[in-house]
Design a protein around this motif. Structure first.
Motif, short mmCIF file in Angstrom:
data_model
loop_
_atom_site.label_atom_id
_atom_site.label_comp_id
_atom_site.label_asym_id
_atom_site.label_seq_id
_atom_site.Cartn_x
_atom_site.Cartn_y
_atom_site.Cartn_z
N ILE A 116 0.84 -1.20 0.00
CA ILE A 116 0.00 0.00 0.00
C ILE A 116 0.88 1.25 0.00
N LEU A 117 1.98 1.22 0.73
CA LEU A 117 2.90 2.36 0.72
C LEU A 117 3.52 2.58 -0.65
N HIS A 118 3.80 1.50 -1.37
CA HIS A 118 4.29 1.65 -2.75
C HIS A 118 3.27 2.40 -3.61
N ILE A 119 1.99 2.07 -3.42
CA ILE A 119 0.93 2.71 -4.20
C ILE A 119 0.84 4.19 -3.83
N VAL A 120 0.78 4.48 -2.54
CA VAL A 120 0.62 5.86 -2.09
C VAL A 120 1.82 6.71 -2.48
N SER A 121 3.01 6.11 -2.51
CA SER A 121 4.23 6.83 -2.88
C SER A 121 4.39 6.98 -4.39
N LEU A 122 3.48 6.38 -5.15
CA LEU A 122 3.57 6.38 -6.63
C LEU A 122 4.88 5.77 -7.10
N HIS A 123 5.44 4.84 -6.32
CA HIS A 123 6.73 4.27 -6.67
C HIS A 123 6.69 3.53 -8.00
N LEU A 124 5.64 2.78 -8.21
CA LEU A 124 5.63 1.93 -9.39
C LEU A 124 5.37 2.74 -10.65
N ILE A 125 4.75 3.90 -10.51
CA ILE A 125 4.65 4.83 -11.64
C ILE A 125 6.02 5.45 -11.91
N ARG A 126 6.69 5.86 -10.84
CA ARG A 126 7.99 6.49 -10.98
C ARG A 126 9.03 5.50 -11.49
N ALA A 127 8.93 4.24 -11.09
CA ALA A 127 9.86 3.22 -11.57
C ALA A 127 9.70 3.01 -13.07
N ARG A 128 8.47 3.12 -13.56
CA ARG A 128 8.23 2.98 -15.00
C ARG A 128 9.00 4.04 -15.78
N ASP A 129 9.11 5.24 -15.21
CA ASP A 129 9.83 6.32 -15.88
C ASP A 129 11.33 6.08 -15.91
N LEU A 130 11.84 5.24 -15.01
CA LEU A 130 13.28 5.04 -14.89
C LEU A 130 13.74 3.67 -15.37
N LYS A 131 12.86 2.89 -15.98
CA LYS A 131 13.20 1.52 -16.32
C LYS A 131 14.32 1.42 -17.34
N ASP A 132 14.52 2.48 -18.15
CA ASP A 132 15.59 2.46 -19.14
C ASP A 132 16.89 3.03 -18.58
N THR A 133 16.85 3.53 -17.35
CA THR A 133 18.04 4.13 -16.74
C THR A 133 18.70 3.19 -15.75
N TYR A 134 17.90 2.45 -14.98
CA TYR A 134 18.43 1.56 -13.96
C TYR A 134 17.91 0.15 -14.18
N SER A 135 18.63 -0.83 -13.64
CA SER A 135 18.18 -2.21 -13.76
C SER A 135 16.95 -2.44 -12.91
N LYS A 136 16.19 -3.46 -13.28
CA LYS A 136 14.96 -3.77 -12.55
C LYS A 136 15.27 -4.13 -11.10
N ARG A 137 16.33 -4.88 -10.89
CA ARG A 137 16.71 -5.26 -9.53
C ARG A 137 17.01 -4.03 -8.69
N VAL A 138 17.74 -3.08 -9.25
CA VAL A 138 18.09 -1.86 -8.52
C VAL A 138 16.83 -1.06 -8.18
N LEU A 139 15.92 -0.93 -9.13
CA LEU A 139 14.68 -0.19 -8.88
C LEU A 139 13.86 -0.84 -7.77
N ASN A 140 13.76 -2.16 -7.80
CA ASN A 140 13.01 -2.87 -6.77
C ASN A 140 13.61 -2.67 -5.39
N ILE A 141 14.94 -2.77 -5.31
CA ILE A 141 15.62 -2.60 -4.03
C ILE A 141 15.43 -1.17 -3.52
N ALA A 142 15.59 -0.19 -4.41
CA ALA A 142 15.47 1.21 -4.01
C ALA A 142 14.07 1.53 -3.50
N MET A 143 13.04 1.01 -4.19
CA MET A 143 11.67 1.23 -3.73
C MET A 143 11.44 0.63 -2.35
N ASP A 144 11.94 -0.59 -2.16
CA ASP A 144 11.72 -1.27 -0.88
C ASP A 144 12.46 -0.57 0.26
#
Length: 463
Positions: free
Chosen positions: A116-144
């Motif tokens: 729920i915090l991921h949703i409220v923080s708009l993390h998964l929307i923001r991760a979509r914007d950065l998917k070509d800049t950072y690896s998926k693993r890095v984005l997942n770790i950073a969000m968590d």
């Protein structure tokens, strides 16, 4: 109640493991066809209901009421206890019983809060914007790292700031942005990969029996295709319906910023990313020996520090004001000052009206008093005829539906003052310019507040 939940969960987990072992022992088993009896689903969701009820009875009952609105489903292929997606105009929370049932009752509640915090923080929307800049693993770790900083009773495999600092030899501070952590972790990962290349996780199994940060948020990619603004509106409705009492300070901050800020990452962040990527490129040269094998005169060395060539296009027929554009140029100049760069400004409407170089804000000339229609193709034809790395196009977005000439070998960033871009294929990233309520020509531009998603100074965009 927690002891009762944990006892029932343990019995259900034992039933699940026995059923899985028996199924895998059959001759025609495949993990793709593994199914649980209907009675298991009934008992499992009874546990979920009890955990949700405990959240609703908690002093911070926001999570319980938010979860109550969400659809629920079981998926054995997710690499965490829970995961979320957006399907058919509703948020869906998925549960992997293999990973959820072993948790304590408090850890179960935390796993629900986590997503729920991921949703409220708009993390998964923001991760979509950065998917070509950072690896998926890095984005997942950073969000968590960000959301777990605010949670107690974390599951045993949860990604924490302490774990990241130990794992990658970093000294990252708490309460920074998801984007900040992604940048720092990506740099550490790349250093490590030079010595020990990372081969990735094994995702061949459709049944996940262990937590895996590589794929823990993969389900989000299955969400219905919605523009960021629409998805944010849905999120705000969930939030409004979940507010039944007082909220913790960090939740108040998140929600206030979500409602206040434009969705997604600020356009200025992409200027930094594009310019930095160009400036960091290496080229071979005969004037420098190879660093790894200096005795080999036949090997060329490498030079870093390319000059980033930016073309800034200003649609003079659009709705952007002089004050807004001047403020935008302040941000551009502030960002690129740390890189070798060249900036050319183009004023355009349905054709190129004027172009000139920009080194400082003092070089910015009064805008031409021309108000024709808008065509984007002349700017792209102009850019294609010159050697540029990044095109930043400021416009209200109203023009052709298709470019006559697509871009060649450069990044494109659209910065819109209008609601949408008329092009069906933008050939780049679309961002929006935050409206400037003051159009005072004498505005002090020496102290410009940078835009971006924040959490009341707990999560800031650092440029």
């Amino acid at each position: 109640m927690s002891a009762s939940i944990e006892g029932d969960a343990l019995l259900l987990l034992q039933e699940l493991q026995k059923h899985y072992e028996d199924y895998m022992a059959t001759e025609k088993h495949t993990e793709e066809t593994f199914r649980m009896p209907e009675s298991f689903g009934v008992d499992f969701f009874h546990i979920i209901d009890r955990v949700t009820l405990s959240l609703m009875e908690d002093t911070d009952n926001f999570y319980g009421y938010f979860s109550f609105q969400m659809k629920k489903a079981v998926r054995f292929d997710i690499a965490g206890p829970t995961a979320v997606s957006f399907k058919s105009a509703a948020y869906v929370m998925y549960f992997n019983p293999f990973l959820f049932l072993p948790l304590t009752a408090k850890q179960m509640a935390t796993a629900i809060k986590h997503d729920i915090l991921h949703i409220v923080s708009l993390h998964l929307i923001r991760a979509r914007d950065l998917k070509d800049t950072y690896s998926k693993r890095v984005l997942n770790i950073a969000m968590d790292v960000v959301v777990n900083t605010y949670l107690k009773n974390l599951p045993p495999d949860a990604i924490t700031l302490q774990w990241v600092n130990m794992q990658y030899g970093l000294f990252l501070p708490p309460f920074e942005t998801f984007e900040y952590y992604a940048e720092k972790i990506q740099a550490a990962v790349e250093i490590r990969q030079r010595n020990t290349p990372y081969t990735g996780s094994d995702h061949s199994n459709s049944i996940q029996l262990a937590f895996d940060p590589e794929t823990t948020h993969d389900v989000w990619e299955e969400s219905d295709e919605l523009d960021t603004a629409t998805l944010q509106k849905f999120t705000e409705k969930y939030i409004d319906a979940a507010r039944k009492g007082s909220l913790s300070n960090y939740l108040e901050s998140m929600i206030a910023e979500l409602k206040k800020e434009a969705p997604g990452l600020p356009w200025s962040l992409y200027v930094k990313k594009f310019t930095g990527a160009v400036a960091a490129e290496k080229k071979k040269t005969v004037t420098r020996r190879n660093r790894r094998q200096p005795e080999r005169l036949d090997l060329r060395g490498k030079l870093t520090g390319h000059t980033a060539r930016l073309l800034v296009a200003l649609d003079i027929s659009g709705s952007i004001s002089d004050g807004e554009f001047k403020q935008a140029m302040v941000e551009v100049l502030e960002i690129v000052k740390n890189f070798k760069h060249e900036i050319t400004l183009v004023e355009c409407d349905d054709e190129i009206r004027r172009s000139y170089p920009i080194k400082t804000l003092a070089d910015l000339q009064p805008r031409l008093d021309v108000r024709g229609g808008t065509r984007f193709s002349p700017v792209f034809a102009y850019a294609n005829s010159r050697r540029i790395d990044v095109l930043i196009y400021f416009t209200d977005g109203k023009g052709e539906q298709k470019l006559q000439v697509p871009p060649k070998n450069y990044k494109v960033l659209w910065v819109l003052t209008g609601d949408a871009l008329s092009l069906k294929e933008p050939h780049g990233i679309i961002k929006y310019l935050k409206p400037d309520k003051s159009d005072d020509a004498n505005l002090d531009f020496d102290n410009v507040e940078k835009g971006g998603y924040s959490m009341n100074n707990q999560e800031k965009i650092l440029l």
